[in-house]
Enzyme design. Structure first.
Site, mmCIF file in Angstrom:
data_model
loop_
_atom_site.group_PDB
_atom_site.id
_atom_site.type_symbol
_atom_site.label_atom_id
_atom_site.label_comp_id
_atom_site.label_asym_id
_atom_site.label_seq_id
_atom_site.Cartn_x
_atom_site.Cartn_y
_atom_site.Cartn_z
ATOM 1 N N TRP A 102 0.828 -1.215 0.000
ATOM 2 C CA TRP A 102 0.000 0.000 0.000
ATOM 3 C C TRP A 102 0.854 1.252 0.000
ATOM 4 C CZ3 TRP A 102 -4.373 -0.239 -2.116
ATOM 5 C CH2 TRP A 102 -5.192 -1.352 -1.968
ATOM 6 N N ASP A 179 -1.817 6.858 6.026
ATOM 7 C CA ASP A 179 -2.911 6.067 5.453
ATOM 8 C C ASP A 179 -3.316 5.039 6.511
ATOM 9 O OD1 ASP A 179 -4.594 4.294 4.209
ATOM 10 O OD2 ASP A 179 -3.184 3.726 2.612
ATOM 11 N N LYS A 203 -12.591 -1.129 6.072
ATOM 12 C CA LYS A 203 -11.771 -2.088 6.814
ATOM 13 C C LYS A 203 -12.239 -2.162 8.268
ATOM 14 C CE LYS A 203 -9.375 -2.462 3.089
ATOM 15 N NZ LYS A 203 -8.191 -1.719 2.721
#
Ligand SMILES: *Cc1c(COP(=O)(O)O)cnc(C)c1O
Length: 368
Positions: A102, A179, A203
């Site tokens: 990511w 993030d 999530k």
């Protein structure tokens, strides 16, 4: 009561109570005669929903008054571009900490807008750890430092918040950008240490379609890059309390219910204790076994996403099939790494993790 446990990395499990409340309110929210999906986003009913969601989030995360909360769309992935568009401020360089897939995506997207300086990387150990702060090198003319507190795919999590004032090359004025998509609200965190936090909802806090941005107000004064679309300017949304256009109303409503649920669980301190206990059940089992293996270094293991392999990968399919028969779903590892991954976000009940642990022990017994 549901009969399955969903270990998906995202979209992921939501608290059963939240889904039940949403069902009860589906056709008629609080006597309004309407579903939340049908309401005007500027009407007083929806305004009360979004205001409550924000104030509960502020209370839970102890967000200081000089930070704005924005409810945006486009997922965390669009923030990979929106962050540099809004924060570069004439700088030609931004810093990225590379800890896995990511953070790599975030850095390569930023590379379209500026030169990216890799502050630190855990590439040499296969992204199975986080680089200690002493090994960071922040470039002198950087606009901000971006990192990924929890790498969802690799299962690597920072157990500490970087202090840029003591990092090599750093100082206290450089905004720290995070993030937080996959560990948002899973533990207490000090918002005042960050310039900007963003998190996709799917999530840990709600349905897909919503991304939450927490931004320090002084950063809103930075002029965005020329021709930055109106929708991609943080100031657009900050000035209009996320109502410049139609926000993802239903996703915000569900997120609000999750905030109420989190408060009932005792807030972030209590949920952290539960998350520690849940993760420990699986990691202890893996460490006591020579059949299961987790590649991540112990001090940097994620409490949210637990990747593991079987000693014989020829058994992967059998494992997944039998797990499914036990009501344990979505345990297949990310296609890029293989093996298994158990995502055990806030809403995964302890019983789900216990059921998984029992299944893993039995499977091992039957296959060694
Ligand atoms: C899932 C995830 C993303 C991507 O989120 P989208 O909403 O699909 O864009 C980005 N970063 C991290 C850490 C993630 O876990």
């Amino acid at each position: 009561m549901r009969k399955i446990y969903n270990f998906s990395a995202g979209p992921a499990v939501l608290p059963e109570e939240v889904l039940e409340q949403a069902r009860e309110e589906m056709l008629d929210w609080h006597g309004s005669g309407m579903s939340v999906m049908e309401m005007s986003h500027r009407g007083k009913e929806f305004m009360s929903i979004v205001d409550k969601a924000e104030s509960d989030l502020r209370e839970l995360a102890n967000i200081p008054a000089n930070y704005k909360v924005l409810f945006l769309q486009g997922g965390a992935s669009s923030q990979f571009a929106v962050v540099p568009m809004n924060l570069l401020e004439g700088n030609t360089q931004a810093d990225y900490v590379h800890t896995g897939q990511w953070s790599k995506k975030a850095a390569s997207e930023a590379g379209q807008y500026c030169s990216v300086h890799i502050t630190a990387s855990s590439e040499q150990d296969g992204f199975n750890s986080v680089p200690p702060l002493e090994q960071w090198h922040i470039s002198s003319d950087t606009a901000y430092v971006h990192y990924t507190p929890n790498e969802t795919i690799g299962g690597v999590e920072f157990q500490w918040t970087p202090d840029l004032s003591v990092a090599p090359g750093g100082n206290g004025n450089i905004p720290l950008v995070a993030d937080m998509s996959s560990n948002f609200l899973s533990r207490p965190f000090d918002v005042s240490k960050f310039g900007l936090i963003y998190a996709g909802a799917q999530k840990n806090v709600g349905p897909a379609g919503l991304v939450i941005v927490i931004i320090r107000e002084d950063l809103l004064a930075i002029p965005p890059l020329p021709r930055t679309p109106t929708m991609y300017r943080y100031k657009t949304h900050a000035d209009q309390a996320s109502m410049y256009n139609t926000p993802p109303t239903y996703a915000i409503y569900i997120m609000g219910l999750v905030m109420e649920w989190l408060k009932k669980q005792g807030g972030l301190v209590a949920i952290e204790q539960r998350n520690i206990a849940k993760a420990k059940l699986i990691y202890d089992l893996i460490d006591a076994s020579s059949f299961y293996h987790c590649p991540v270094s112990r001090s940097d293991r994620s409490r949210m996403n637990i990747p593991f392999t079987l000693s014989d990968s020829g058994l992967d399919e059998v494992f997944l099939k039998q797990a499914q028969a036990h009501g344990l779903l979505q345990l297949k590892g990310h296609r890029s790494v293989g093996g298994m991954r158990a995502s055990i976000y806030n809403a995964m009940p302890l019983e789900g993790v216990q059921t998984l642990a029992t299944f893993m022990r039995e499977f091992e017994k039957n296959h060694v």
